[in-house]
Write a protein that holds these residues in place. Structure first.
Motif, PDB file in Angstrom:
ATOM      1  N   ALA A 138     -10.235  -5.149 -12.765  1.00  0.00           N
ATOM      2  CA  ALA A 138     -10.365  -3.821 -12.155  1.00  0.00           C
ATOM      3  C   ALA A 138     -10.010  -3.873 -10.666  1.00  0.00           C
ATOM      4  CB  ALA A 138     -11.775  -3.275 -12.362  1.00  0.00           C
ATOM      5  N   ASP A 139     -10.463  -4.915  -9.977  1.00  0.00           N
ATOM      6  CA  ASP A 139     -10.142  -5.048  -8.547  1.00  0.00           C
ATOM      7  C   ASP A 139      -8.641  -5.228  -8.328  1.00  0.00           C
ATOM      8  OD1 ASP A 139     -12.787  -4.776  -7.836  1.00  0.00           O
ATOM      9  OD2 ASP A 139     -13.143  -6.936  -7.562  1.00  0.00           O
ATOM     10  N   GLN A 140      -8.005  -6.030  -9.165  1.00  0.00           N
ATOM     11  CA  GLN A 140      -6.561  -6.233  -9.034  1.00  0.00           C
ATOM     12  C   GLN A 140      -5.798  -4.932  -9.302  1.00  0.00           C
ATOM     13  OE1 GLN A 140      -6.350  -9.492 -11.866  1.00  0.00           O
ATOM     14  NE2 GLN A 140      -5.852 -10.949 -10.214  1.00  0.00           N
ATOM     15  N   ARG A 141      -6.285  -4.155 -10.259  1.00  0.00           N
ATOM     16  CA  ARG A 141      -5.641  -2.871 -10.558  1.00  0.00           C
ATOM     17  C   ARG A 141      -5.737  -1.934  -9.355  1.00  0.00           C
ATOM     18  NH1 ARG A 141      -6.864  -1.411 -16.888  1.00  0.00           N
ATOM     19  NH2 ARG A 141      -6.408  -3.494 -17.674  1.00  0.00           N
ATOM     20  N   GLU A 142      -6.878  -1.952  -8.690  1.00  0.00           N
ATOM     21  CA  GLU A 142      -7.059  -1.104  -7.506  1.00  0.00           C
ATOM     22  C   GLU A 142      -6.102  -1.517  -6.392  1.00  0.00           C
ATOM     23  OE1 GLU A 142     -10.554   0.162  -4.368  1.00  0.00           O
ATOM     24  OE2 GLU A 142     -11.139  -0.489  -6.369  1.00  0.00           O
ATOM     25  N   VAL A 143      -5.988  -2.817  -6.166  1.00  0.00           N
ATOM     26  CA  VAL A 143      -5.065  -3.321  -5.139  1.00  0.00           C
ATOM     27  C   VAL A 143      -3.634  -2.955  -5.511  1.00  0.00           C
ATOM     28  CG1 VAL A 143      -4.099  -5.420  -4.111  1.00  0.00           C
ATOM     29  CG2 VAL A 143      -6.579  -5.181  -4.347  1.00  0.00           C
ATOM     30  N   LEU A 144      -3.275  -3.159  -6.776  1.00  0.00           N
ATOM     31  CA  LEU A 144      -1.925  -2.824  -7.231  1.00  0.00           C
ATOM     32  C   LEU A 144      -1.645  -1.337  -7.021  1.00  0.00           C
ATOM     33  CD1 LEU A 144       0.746  -3.573  -8.602  1.00  0.00           C
ATOM     34  CD2 LEU A 144      -0.386  -3.173 -10.806  1.00  0.00           C
ATOM     35  N   GLY A 145      -2.600  -0.493  -7.327  1.00  0.00           N
ATOM     36  CA  GLY A 145      -2.430   0.946  -7.121  1.00  0.00           C
ATOM     37  C   GLY A 145      -2.122   1.272  -5.670  1.00  0.00           C
ATOM     38  N   GLY A 146      -2.845   0.637  -4.754  1.00  0.00           N
ATOM     39  CA  GLY A 146      -2.593   0.858  -3.328  1.00  0.00           C
ATOM     40  C   GLY A 146      -1.215   0.370  -2.906  1.00  0.00           C
ATOM     41  N   LEU A 147      -0.815  -0.793  -3.412  1.00  0.00           N
ATOM     42  CA  LEU A 147       0.504  -1.338  -3.085  1.00  0.00           C
ATOM     43  C   LEU A 147       1.619  -0.453  -3.638  1.00  0.00           C
ATOM     44  CD1 LEU A 147      -0.226  -5.119  -3.785  1.00  0.00           C
ATOM     45  CD2 LEU A 147       0.068  -4.029  -1.549  1.00  0.00           C
ATOM     46  N   LEU A 148       1.463   0.003  -4.876  1.00  0.00           N
ATOM     47  CA  LEU A 148       2.486   0.866  -5.465  1.00  0.00           C
ATOM     48  C   LEU A 148       2.584   2.200  -4.733  1.00  0.00           C
ATOM     49  CD1 LEU A 148       1.943   0.117  -9.264  1.00  0.00           C
ATOM     50  CD2 LEU A 148       3.845  -0.631  -7.803  1.00  0.00           C
ATOM     51  N   THR A 149       1.451   2.734  -4.323  1.00  0.00           N
ATOM     52  CA  THR A 149       1.461   3.980  -3.542  1.00  0.00           C
ATOM     53  C   THR A 149       2.238   3.776  -2.246  1.00  0.00           C
ATOM     54  OG1 THR A 149      -0.615   4.758  -4.491  1.00  0.00           O
ATOM     55  CG2 THR A 149       0.012   5.680  -2.347  1.00  0.00           C
ATOM     56  N   ALA A 150       2.004   2.654  -1.583  1.00  0.00           N
ATOM     57  CA  ALA A 150       2.726   2.368  -0.334  1.00  0.00           C
ATOM     58  C   ALA A 150       4.224   2.253  -0.590  1.00  0.00           C
ATOM     59  CB  ALA A 150       2.188   1.082   0.297  1.00  0.00           C
ATOM     60  N   LEU A 151       4.618   1.629  -1.697  1.00  0.00           N
ATOM     61  CA  LEU A 151       6.038   1.485  -2.007  1.00  0.00           C
ATOM     62  C   LEU A 151       6.664   2.824  -2.387  1.00  0.00           C
ATOM     63  CD1 LEU A 151       6.043  -1.859  -4.031  1.00  0.00           C
ATOM     64  CD2 LEU A 151       6.944  -1.475  -1.724  1.00  0.00           C
ATOM     65  N   VAL A 152       5.967   3.609  -3.181  1.00  0.00           N
ATOM     66  CA  VAL A 152       6.493   4.904  -3.608  1.00  0.00           C
ATOM     67  C   VAL A 152       6.607   5.860  -2.424  1.00  0.00           C
ATOM     68  CG1 VAL A 152       5.966   6.962  -4.984  1.00  0.00           C
ATOM     69  CG2 VAL A 152       5.730   4.688  -5.997  1.00  0.00           C
ATOM     70  N   ASP A 153       5.593   5.866  -1.561  1.00  0.00           N
ATOM     71  CA  ASP A 153       5.594   6.752  -0.403  1.00  0.00           C
ATOM     72  C   ASP A 153       6.558   6.262   0.679  1.00  0.00           C
ATOM     73  OD1 ASP A 153       3.723   8.294  -1.682  1.00  0.00           O
ATOM     74  OD2 ASP A 153       2.043   7.590  -0.484  1.00  0.00           O
ATOM     75  N   GLY A 154       6.928   5.005   0.622  1.00  0.00           N
ATOM     76  CA  GLY A 154       7.870   4.460   1.581  1.00  0.00           C
ATOM     77  C   GLY A 154       7.278   4.065   2.910  1.00  0.00           C
ATOM     78  N   SER A 155       5.966   4.143   3.036  1.00  0.00           N
ATOM     79  CA  SER A 155       5.341   3.729   4.289  1.00  0.00           C
ATOM     80  C   SER A 155       4.213   2.761   3.945  1.00  0.00           C
ATOM     81  CB  SER A 155       4.792   4.934   5.046  1.00  0.00           C
ATOM     82  OG  SER A 155       3.883   5.648   4.230  1.00  0.00           O
ATOM     83  N   PRO A 156       4.357   1.530   4.380  1.00  0.00           N
ATOM     84  CA  PRO A 156       3.348   0.535   4.029  1.00  0.00           C
ATOM     85  C   PRO A 156       1.981   0.874   4.646  1.00  0.00           C
ATOM     86  CG  PRO A 156       4.935  -0.367   5.572  1.00  0.00           C
ATOM     87  CD  PRO A 156       5.414   1.009   5.208  1.00  0.00           C
ATOM     88  N   GLU A 157       0.958   0.621   3.836  1.00  0.00           N
ATOM     89  CA  GLU A 157      -0.409   0.809   4.345  1.00  0.00           C
ATOM     90  C   GLU A 157      -0.702  -0.299   5.349  1.00  0.00           C
ATOM     91  OE1 GLU A 157      -2.578   2.691   0.435  1.00  0.00           O
ATOM     92  OE2 GLU A 157      -3.449   1.007   1.449  1.00  0.00           O
ATOM     93  N   ARG A 158      -1.320   0.054   6.423  1.00  0.00           N
ATOM     94  CA  ARG A 158      -1.709  -0.932   7.433  1.00  0.00           C
ATOM     95  C   ARG A 158      -3.206  -1.138   7.335  1.00  0.00           C
ATOM     96  NH1 ARG A 158       3.122  -2.217   9.055  1.00  0.00           N
ATOM     97  NH2 ARG A 158       4.421  -0.624   9.965  1.00  0.00           N
ATOM     98  N   ARG A 159      -3.567  -2.338   7.008  1.00  0.00           N
ATOM     99  CA  ARG A 159      -4.995  -2.657   6.919  1.00  0.00           C
ATOM    100  C   ARG A 159      -5.315  -3.801   7.851  1.00  0.00           C
ATOM    101  NH1 ARG A 159      -6.424  -2.124   0.552  1.00  0.00           N
ATOM    102  NH2 ARG A 159      -6.182   0.117   0.486  1.00  0.00           N
ATOM    103  N   CYS A 160      -6.496  -3.735   8.443  1.00  0.00           N
ATOM    104  CA  CYS A 160      -6.909  -4.806   9.369  1.00  0.00           C
ATOM    105  C   CYS A 160      -7.777  -5.802   8.655  1.00  0.00           C
ATOM    106  CB  CYS A 160      -7.678  -4.223  10.547  1.00  0.00           C
ATOM    107  SG  CYS A 160      -6.652  -3.122  11.538  1.00  0.00           S
TER     108      CYS A 160
END
Length: 152
Positions: free
Chosen positions: A130-152
């Protein structure tokens, strides 16, 4: 003196290749799940797109939303009309315009599609927690939207 040539693998190239392989695998699995419904992935996408409009869309609207040429939409609509999932209806304000409307059979097909898509997604995502799916969802959203998420 010769220039230094890196022997390290091209990490971005490998990622791109993995994404392409995953896309092909996802398409293959989705096609298997859609086959019993009697619909292709492209027809499925068009049917879902028609369902998201508040009023029946024009063919040009569908082509723009799907990012395909109008001729491709015509072919898909022809097949979906033949199967009874959609129908062409005249625009009430402009008789030259044709709109695409879902039928009751099309709504039933959409319900079957949801189950098929869920099954395909479960098969593809089965190896992930479940945790990996959540991370993957965030990564795919960043790729689809074209702007990488910036996390500290």
């Amino acid at each position: 003196m010769q220039p230094h040539i890196s022997r390290a693998p091209d990490a971005d190239g490998l990622l791109a290749e993995q994404l392409l392989r995953l896309t092909r695998r996802l398409h293959r699995i989705q096609k298997q799940y859609l086959e019993p419904v009697g619909i292709t992935p492209a027809q499925s996408r068009l049917l879902r797109t028609v369902a998201h409009w508040n009023e029946p869309p024009r063919m040009a609207d569908l082509a723009a939303r799907l990012e395909v040429v109008p001729r491709a939409v015509t072919t898909l609509v022809d097949a979906l009309e033949e199967s009874g999932d959609v129908r062409r209806v005249p625009d009430p304000t402009n008789r030259r315009v044709i709109r695409i409307e879902l039928t009751d059979a099309g709504r039933a097909t959409l319900r079957a599609l949801r189950g098929a898509r869920r099954g395909a997604a479960e098969e593809i995502l089965a190896p992930l927690t479940a945790d990996q799916r959540e991370v993957l969802g965030g990564l795919l959203t960043a790729l689809v939207d074209g702007s990488p998420e910036r996390r500290c």
